[in-house]
Write a protein that holds these residues in place. Sequence first.
Motif, PDB file in Angstrom:
ATOM      1  N   LEU A 112      13.035  -2.402  17.343  1.00 31.76           N
ATOM      2  CA  LEU A 112      12.665  -2.879  16.006  1.00 31.76           C
ATOM      3  C   LEU A 112      11.952  -1.752  15.281  1.00 31.76           C
ATOM      4  O   LEU A 112      11.009  -1.157  15.810  1.00 31.76           O
ATOM      5  CB  LEU A 112      11.746  -4.102  16.107  1.00 31.76           C
ATOM      6  N   ARG A 113      12.408  -1.450  14.057  1.00 31.56           N
ATOM      7  CA  ARG A 113      11.804  -0.354  13.301  1.00 31.56           C
ATOM      8  C   ARG A 113      11.639  -0.768  11.847  1.00 31.56           C
ATOM      9  O   ARG A 113      12.588  -1.261  11.220  1.00 31.56           O
ATOM     10  CB  ARG A 113      12.664   0.903  13.413  1.00 31.56           C
ATOM     11  N   VAL A 114      10.436  -0.559  11.315  1.00 29.32           N
ATOM     12  CA  VAL A 114      10.148  -0.783   9.900  1.00 29.32           C
ATOM     13  C   VAL A 114       9.708   0.559   9.319  1.00 29.32           C
ATOM     14  O   VAL A 114       8.664   1.101   9.693  1.00 29.32           O
ATOM     15  CB  VAL A 114       9.046  -1.846   9.700  1.00 29.32           C
ATOM     16  N   LYS A 115      10.528   1.100   8.415  1.00 30.01           N
ATOM     17  CA  LYS A 115      10.287   2.447   7.889  1.00 30.01           C
ATOM     18  C   LYS A 115      10.202   2.396   6.374  1.00 30.01           C
ATOM     19  O   LYS A 115      10.977   1.682   5.730  1.00 30.01           O
ATOM     20  CB  LYS A 115      11.423   3.373   8.324  1.00 30.01           C
ATOM     21  N   ASP A 116       9.237   3.123   5.817  1.00 35.43           N
ATOM     22  CA  ASP A 116       9.151   3.228   4.361  1.00 35.43           C
ATOM     23  C   ASP A 116       9.081   4.702   3.972  1.00 35.43           C
ATOM     24  O   ASP A 116       8.752   5.569   4.790  1.00 35.43           O
ATOM     25  CB  ASP A 116       7.919   2.473   3.833  1.00 35.43           C
ATOM     26  N   ASP A 117       9.400   4.993   2.715  1.00 36.25           N
ATOM     27  CA  ASP A 117       9.303   6.373   2.211  1.00 36.25           C
ATOM     28  C   ASP A 117       8.175   6.492   1.204  1.00 36.25           C
ATOM     29  O   ASP A 117       8.283   7.197   0.202  1.00 36.25           O
ATOM     30  CB  ASP A 117      10.632   6.817   1.593  1.00 36.25           C
ATOM     31  N   GLY A 118       7.088   5.777   1.506  1.00 32.43           N
ATOM     32  CA  GLY A 118       5.925   5.791   0.618  1.00 32.43           C
ATOM     33  C   GLY A 118       4.995   6.958   0.878  1.00 32.43           C
ATOM     34  O   GLY A 118       5.418   8.018   1.353  1.00 32.43           O
ATOM     35  N   ILE A 119       3.698   6.753   0.627  1.00 29.79           N
ATOM     36  CA  ILE A 119       2.725   7.845   0.699  1.00 29.79           C
ATOM     37  C   ILE A 119       2.335   8.193   2.133  1.00 29.79           C
ATOM     38  O   ILE A 119       1.707   9.219   2.378  1.00 29.79           O
ATOM     39  CB  ILE A 119       1.461   7.489  -0.101  1.00 29.79           C
ATOM     40  N   GLY A 120       2.696   7.357   3.091  1.00 32.23           N
ATOM     41  CA  GLY A 120       2.435   7.680   4.490  1.00 32.23           C
ATOM     42  C   GLY A 120       1.040   7.300   4.931  1.00 32.23           C
ATOM     43  O   GLY A 120       0.252   6.718   4.176  1.00 32.23           O
ATOM     44  N   ILE A 121       0.697   7.647   6.198  1.00 31.97           N
ATOM     45  CA  ILE A 121      -0.622   7.347   6.731  1.00 31.97           C
ATOM     46  C   ILE A 121      -1.630   8.320   6.148  1.00 31.97           C
ATOM     47  O   ILE A 121      -1.284   9.372   5.620  1.00 31.97           O
ATOM     48  CB  ILE A 121      -0.625   7.424   8.269  1.00 31.97           C
ATOM     49  N   TYR A 163       0.777  -1.231   0.000  1.00 33.68           N
ATOM     50  CA  TYR A 163       0.000   0.000   0.000  1.00 33.68           C
ATOM     51  C   TYR A 163       0.816   1.292   0.000  1.00 33.68           C
ATOM     52  O   TYR A 163       0.272   2.351  -0.291  1.00 33.68           O
ATOM     53  CB  TYR A 163      -0.939   0.026   1.218  1.00 33.68           C
ATOM     54  N   ALA A 164       2.106   1.237   0.334  1.00 35.41           N
ATOM     55  CA  ALA A 164       2.859   2.485   0.458  1.00 35.41           C
ATOM     56  C   ALA A 164       3.335   3.037  -0.879  1.00 35.41           C
ATOM     57  O   ALA A 164       3.706   4.214  -0.970  1.00 35.41           O
ATOM     58  CB  ALA A 164       4.067   2.275   1.373  1.00 35.41           C
ATOM     59  N   PHE A 165       3.324   2.222  -1.922  1.00 31.84           N
ATOM     60  CA  PHE A 165       3.883   2.648  -3.206  1.00 31.84           C
ATOM     61  C   PHE A 165       2.904   2.358  -4.341  1.00 31.84           C
ATOM     62  O   PHE A 165       3.145   1.491  -5.188  1.00 31.84           O
ATOM     63  CB  PHE A 165       5.218   1.929  -3.452  1.00 31.84           C
ATOM     64  N   PRO A 166       1.793   3.083  -4.384  1.00 32.71           N
ATOM     65  CA  PRO A 166       0.833   2.863  -5.476  1.00 32.71           C
ATOM     66  C   PRO A 166       1.353   3.422  -6.801  1.00 32.71           C
ATOM     67  O   PRO A 166       2.288   4.230  -6.828  1.00 32.71           O
ATOM     68  CB  PRO A 166      -0.408   3.638  -4.996  1.00 32.71           C
ATOM     69  N   ASP A 167       0.732   2.982  -7.880  1.00 35.95           N
ATOM     70  CA  ASP A 167       1.055   3.504  -9.214  1.00 35.95           C
ATOM     71  C   ASP A 167       2.528   3.327  -9.562  1.00 35.95           C
ATOM     72  O   ASP A 167       3.166   4.222 -10.153  1.00 35.95           O
ATOM     73  CB  ASP A 167       0.672   4.992  -9.326  1.00 35.95           C
ATOM     74  N   ASP A 168       3.103   2.174  -9.154  1.00 34.64           N
ATOM     75  CA  ASP A 168       4.491   1.838  -9.492  1.00 34.64           C
ATOM     76  C   ASP A 168       5.500   2.877  -8.996  1.00 34.64           C
ATOM     77  O   ASP A 168       6.511   3.167  -9.645  1.00 34.64           O
ATOM     78  CB  ASP A 168       4.655   1.649 -11.001  1.00 34.64           C
ATOM     79  N   ARG A 169       5.217   3.459  -7.847  1.00 36.05           N
ATOM     80  CA  ARG A 169       6.174   4.393  -7.262  1.00 36.05           C
ATOM     81  C   ARG A 169       7.441   3.644  -6.849  1.00 36.05           C
ATOM     82  O   ARG A 169       7.404   2.500  -6.428  1.00 36.05           O
ATOM     83  CB  ARG A 169       5.582   5.065  -6.018  1.00 36.05           C
ATOM     84  N   THR A 170       8.559   4.327  -6.943  1.00 33.14           N
ATOM     85  CA  THR A 170       9.806   3.757  -6.437  1.00 33.14           C
ATOM     86  C   THR A 170       9.927   4.069  -4.948  1.00 33.14           C
ATOM     87  O   THR A 170       9.320   5.015  -4.450  1.00 33.14           O
ATOM     88  CB  THR A 170      11.024   4.336  -7.166  1.00 33.14           C
ATOM     89  N   GLY A 171      10.702   3.303  -4.265  1.00 33.24           N
ATOM     90  CA  GLY A 171      10.874   3.568  -2.842  1.00 33.24           C
ATOM     91  C   GLY A 171      11.684   2.496  -2.158  1.00 33.24           C
ATOM     92  O   GLY A 171      12.181   1.558  -2.775  1.00 33.24           O
ATOM     93  N   GLY A 179       7.752  14.189   9.478  1.00 31.10           N
ATOM     94  CA  GLY A 179       7.363  15.206   8.513  1.00 31.10           C
ATOM     95  C   GLY A 179       7.630  14.846   7.073  1.00 31.10           C
ATOM     96  O   GLY A 179       7.156  15.527   6.157  1.00 31.10           O
ATOM     97  N   ARG A 180       8.379  13.796   6.829  1.00 29.75           N
ATOM     98  CA  ARG A 180       8.671  13.379   5.463  1.00 29.75           C
ATOM     99  C   ARG A 180       7.674  12.318   5.037  1.00 29.75           C
ATOM    100  O   ARG A 180       7.030  11.687   5.887  1.00 29.75           O
ATOM    101  CB  ARG A 180      10.096  12.833   5.377  1.00 29.75           C
ATOM    102  N   PRO A 181       7.546  12.087   3.745  1.00 33.58           N
ATOM    103  CA  PRO A 181       6.633  11.031   3.297  1.00 33.58           C
ATOM    104  C   PRO A 181       7.074   9.680   3.860  1.00 33.58           C
ATOM    105  O   PRO A 181       8.261   9.387   3.981  1.00 33.58           O
ATOM    106  CB  PRO A 181       6.767  11.071   1.778  1.00 33.58           C
ATOM    107  N   GLY A 182       6.114   8.898   4.226  1.00 32.22           N
ATOM    108  CA  GLY A 182       6.433   7.572   4.717  1.00 32.22           C
ATOM    109  C   GLY A 182       5.894   7.315   6.110  1.00 32.22           C
ATOM    110  O   GLY A 182       5.355   8.206   6.774  1.00 32.22           O
ATOM    111  N   THR A 183       6.026   6.088   6.523  1.00 36.74           N
ATOM    112  CA  THR A 183       5.503   5.642   7.816  1.00 36.74           C
ATOM    113  C   THR A 183       6.581   4.853   8.560  1.00 36.74           C
ATOM    114  O   THR A 183       7.369   4.140   7.944  1.00 36.74           O
ATOM    115  CB  THR A 183       4.257   4.747   7.611  1.00 36.74           C
TER     116      THR A 183
END
Length: 349
Positions: free
Chosen positions: A284-293, A261-269, A327-331
Motif C-alpha cells: 500500500l502506497r500513498v504518494k503526493d507531490d506536495g511540499i514534502g516533510i 498540508y501538502a499543498f498550501p497556498d492553493d498549490r496544484t498537485g 529526492g523530488r518534492p512530496g512524501t
Amino acid sequence: MWNFIIRQMLRQWPAWASYAAALLLVGAAFAGHRVWPEMQAYPFFFYFPAVFLAAVLFNHGSGFLATALAAGLVTLQLEPRHSFWIALSRDQLAWLTFVIVSLLLAGLVEEMRKTLHGAQAAEHIARAAELQARTAEEQKDLFLREAVHRFKNDITIVVSLLRMQERRLGDSEAKAMLANTSNRVEVMARVHDRLRIGRGTAAEVNTQEFIKGLCADLQASLVDLRPVNVEVAAEPHPLPHEQAVAVGLIINEAVTNALKYAFPDDRTGTVTVSFQRRGEAFLLRVKDDGIGIDTAGVPRVGGVGRRLVHSMAQQLDGSLAVEPDEGRPGTVVTVIFPQALGRAGTSGA
C-alpha cells in the motif's frame, strides 16, 4: 429422455407381466424364424434380440426366462427335430455357447442398469447438495447484509452525534479533533458497506472497489475547489474485514493529511494511492507531490493520526515507512503487510 421414461415404466410392471412379455418376445422371434426359410440354418440369430430386449426393458429375471425358453425352442429345431436331444456335437457346442452368452448378456445388462441407477442417484444427491449449499450461501449473504445494514445505521447515528457536537463547539482545535474522529468512524462504515461473503464464512472487501470509493469520498469532502487530484491504482483482491479496516484507516489518515498540508497556498498537485500484491504480501502506497516533510525529517502526520497509522500497520503485521519521494518534492507513505493466513495465492476479479 422418453426412452428412459418408458423403460422405467416397464420395470414397474408386476413380475408376471414382465415374464409374459418376455415369453411374447421369444414367441415373436420363433415366428420370425419360421416365416423366413432362408434363415432356418441360423436359429440362434433370432433369439439374441429377444433375450436382450427382455433384459433391457424389464430385468435380468426376464432375460433368464427368455434364454431358457429360447434354448428349448432351438433344441426342437436342431437335429433330430422335435426332440430335446441334440445329436451333432457342433450343434451341442453352438447351443451351449448360445445359453452362456445369453445368460451373460442378461446379467451384464442388469449390472449396467444398476450402475446407471447408481450414477443417477449420485447425480441427484450432488444436485441436492449443490442446492443446499447455494441456499446456505444465500442465507449467509442475507444475514451479512442485514448485519451490515444495522451496523451502518448505528455508525450513522454515532457520526451524527459527533457532527452535532462539532457544530456546538467553539474551540477550533476541539472541532478539528471531532471532525477527524467522525471521518475515522465513517471509514469503518465504508468497509462494512462493501463487505461480501468470501470462501467459507469469511467476510471480505474487494480492495479496488473499496479504495476507489474511499478516495472519491475523501476528495469530495476535503479538496473542495482546490486544484488537487486524487488518483487510485488499486488491484482487485479479496481482503478480510479486519485488514480492510486497518488499510482504510491508513489511507484515510495519509490522504487527509496530504490534502490538508501538502499543498498550501492553493498549490496544484496529485495524491496517488496504489495497492498491489507483491508475492505473498500486499503493498500500500500513498504518494503526493506536495511540499514534502519538514527539514527535520519529521513526517507531517502527527499526533493521534501518526499513532493511529503506526498502530494499524502493526495490526497488519506490516512495516511502515514515511519518507521523501526519492529526492523530488512530496512524501511517500508505504505499508507492506503479509496476506491473511490461508489466503495466499488468491485474488479477486
